[in-house]
Design a protein around this motif. Sequence first.
Motif, mmCIF file in Angstrom:
data_model
loop_
_atom_site.group_PDB
_atom_site.id
_atom_site.type_symbol
_atom_site.label_atom_id
_atom_site.label_comp_id
_atom_site.label_asym_id
_atom_site.label_seq_id
_atom_site.Cartn_x
_atom_site.Cartn_y
_atom_site.Cartn_z
ATOM 1 N N GLU A 144 -32.173 -4.251 -25.698
ATOM 2 C CA GLU A 144 -30.963 -4.743 -26.348
ATOM 3 C C GLU A 144 -29.725 -4.202 -25.645
ATOM 4 O O GLU A 144 -29.690 -3.072 -25.179
ATOM 5 C CB GLU A 144 -30.953 -4.333 -27.813
ATOM 6 C CG GLU A 144 -32.038 -5.004 -28.653
ATOM 7 C CD GLU A 144 -31.981 -4.566 -30.098
ATOM 8 O OE1 GLU A 144 -31.270 -3.571 -30.377
ATOM 9 O OE2 GLU A 144 -32.633 -5.199 -30.941
ATOM 10 N N ILE A 145 -28.701 -5.037 -25.602
ATOM 11 C CA ILE A 145 -27.413 -4.648 -25.052
ATOM 12 C C ILE A 145 -26.418 -4.346 -26.161
ATOM 13 O O ILE A 145 -25.537 -3.506 -26.009
ATOM 14 C CB ILE A 145 -26.871 -5.757 -24.122
ATOM 15 C CG1 ILE A 145 -27.846 -6.003 -22.974
ATOM 16 C CG2 ILE A 145 -25.500 -5.407 -23.580
ATOM 17 C CD1 ILE A 145 -27.435 -7.130 -22.071
ATOM 18 N N ILE A 146 -26.554 -5.015 -27.289
ATOM 19 C CA ILE A 146 -25.664 -4.831 -28.432
ATOM 20 C C ILE A 146 -26.458 -4.236 -29.585
ATOM 21 O O ILE A 146 -27.483 -4.783 -29.991
ATOM 22 C CB ILE A 146 -25.023 -6.165 -28.854
ATOM 23 C CG1 ILE A 146 -24.101 -6.686 -27.749
ATOM 24 C CG2 ILE A 146 -24.230 -5.997 -30.143
ATOM 25 C CD1 ILE A 146 -23.444 -7.993 -28.076
ATOM 26 N N GLY A 147 -25.987 -3.109 -30.102
ATOM 27 C CA GLY A 147 -26.568 -2.504 -31.287
ATOM 28 C C GLY A 147 -25.761 -2.889 -32.509
ATOM 29 O O GLY A 147 -24.527 -2.983 -32.458
ATOM 30 N N THR A 148 -26.429 -3.135 -33.611
ATOM 31 C CA THR A 148 -25.763 -3.588 -34.820
ATOM 32 C C THR A 148 -26.069 -2.660 -35.990
ATOM 33 O O THR A 148 -27.075 -1.956 -36.000
ATOM 34 C CB THR A 148 -26.193 -5.019 -35.193
ATOM 35 O OG1 THR A 148 -27.616 -5.047 -35.394
ATOM 36 C CG2 THR A 148 -25.827 -5.994 -34.087
ATOM 37 N N GLY A 149 -25.188 -2.665 -36.949
ATOM 38 C CA GLY A 149 -25.344 -1.933 -38.198
ATOM 39 C C GLY A 149 -24.544 -2.647 -39.271
ATOM 40 O O GLY A 149 -24.112 -3.800 -39.096
ATOM 41 N N GLU A 150 -24.321 -1.967 -40.376
ATOM 42 C CA GLU A 150 -23.593 -2.582 -41.489
ATOM 43 C C GLU A 150 -22.751 -1.536 -42.194
ATOM 44 O O GLU A 150 -23.095 -0.359 -42.238
ATOM 45 C CB GLU A 150 -24.556 -3.214 -42.496
ATOM 46 C CG GLU A 150 -25.324 -4.404 -41.962
ATOM 47 C CD GLU A 150 -26.299 -4.964 -42.980
ATOM 48 O OE1 GLU A 150 -26.020 -4.859 -44.189
ATOM 49 O OE2 GLU A 150 -27.340 -5.480 -42.575
#
Length: 372
Positions: A144-150
């Motif tokens: 992955e190049i983009i990590g996501t969260g909330e």
Amino acid sequence: MRSTLLFPRINRHTRVLPTHLGASNVSADPVVRCVPPASSLVEFGAYIDGKKVAANGIPEAVRMVREHNEANEMPGAYVWVGLHEPAAPEVEWLAEVFGLHPLAVEDAIKAHQRPKVERYGDSLFVVLKTVAFLDGEVPTASGEIIGTGEIMVFVGPDFVVTVRHGRYCPLGDVREKLESKAKLISRGPAGVLHAIADHVVDKYLQVADLMQAELEEVEAAVFAEVSSRDINRIYQLKREMLELKRAVGPLQTPFNALPQRRSIPSEMREYFRDVGDHLSRVCEQVQASNELSDSILQAALARSNALANEDMRKISSWVAIISVPTMIAGIYGMNFEHMPEVKAVYGYPLVLGVMVVACTLLHRAFRRNGWL
């Protein structure tokens, strides 16, 4: 203030009743449902008249704020509680303290929610996707190049509760920035929501710019030399652009409507419109980058096919050239007694000359047609 200074080590199997504003609210029922946040509590504070007031715990902070608001005609004090990946009993404890809606609490516990803005009574529940560019970090197993969260934000008249999932986009800098300026911290819960939203959208802009730079780099490499690895990278960028689009796109409509909500003070509406403008810019940039990634992927596939066809033409040309001496050698390799030039003195060099001339003519023809 760290949670270890506020609460002793709590046995998660032993539950205590939530303490609202006084001991009179505590029931004698030994069966309890929830516990105050401990390990997940990042920081909390009571903010009165633009200053952070020391409190021994969340219940005391809530009591101080509500007593101040009841005693003043212009209430502006509030409590800000920050959590990171809390357990269900901890969020339920805060839900009873602040009167949070059960549906919003369920969303905050489970996470993996769609970006949205919802109203429950006199409070707002906002879900923001956080993103981070991981190119400079240790590559993940999935590449992955983009990590996501909330980040989930509960905004009420006298409280803000933030629940963060994932390790990206921490809010410590936002809190420090607000606390450093009395004018910013005195804007109330709506001001905290604006600061968080502005911080998250700024991260969107940074990630979108970095992804744009990655796409431009890949676009320049497409027409230089394309391999299967290059196409894999382009496809990965395409997938990450879709992930960024899913994080940004659903938030545009509710955020554009946010300034018109009655729960947003009139003096804060222009600030939310500014965040909405930045979000619109991000959405346009992400859409343009997504379309560019489509074009780059198609161009890379076409370029790869063209290079493959070119290689096939070269191979076919050399096969045709080599077939001429192979055919002649095959004919003269047959053991017939009566064959032309077999017993001639100059037969051998004559056959070699024919082979050379035929191969040269074929080579020139293929070069002229661009096959070699």
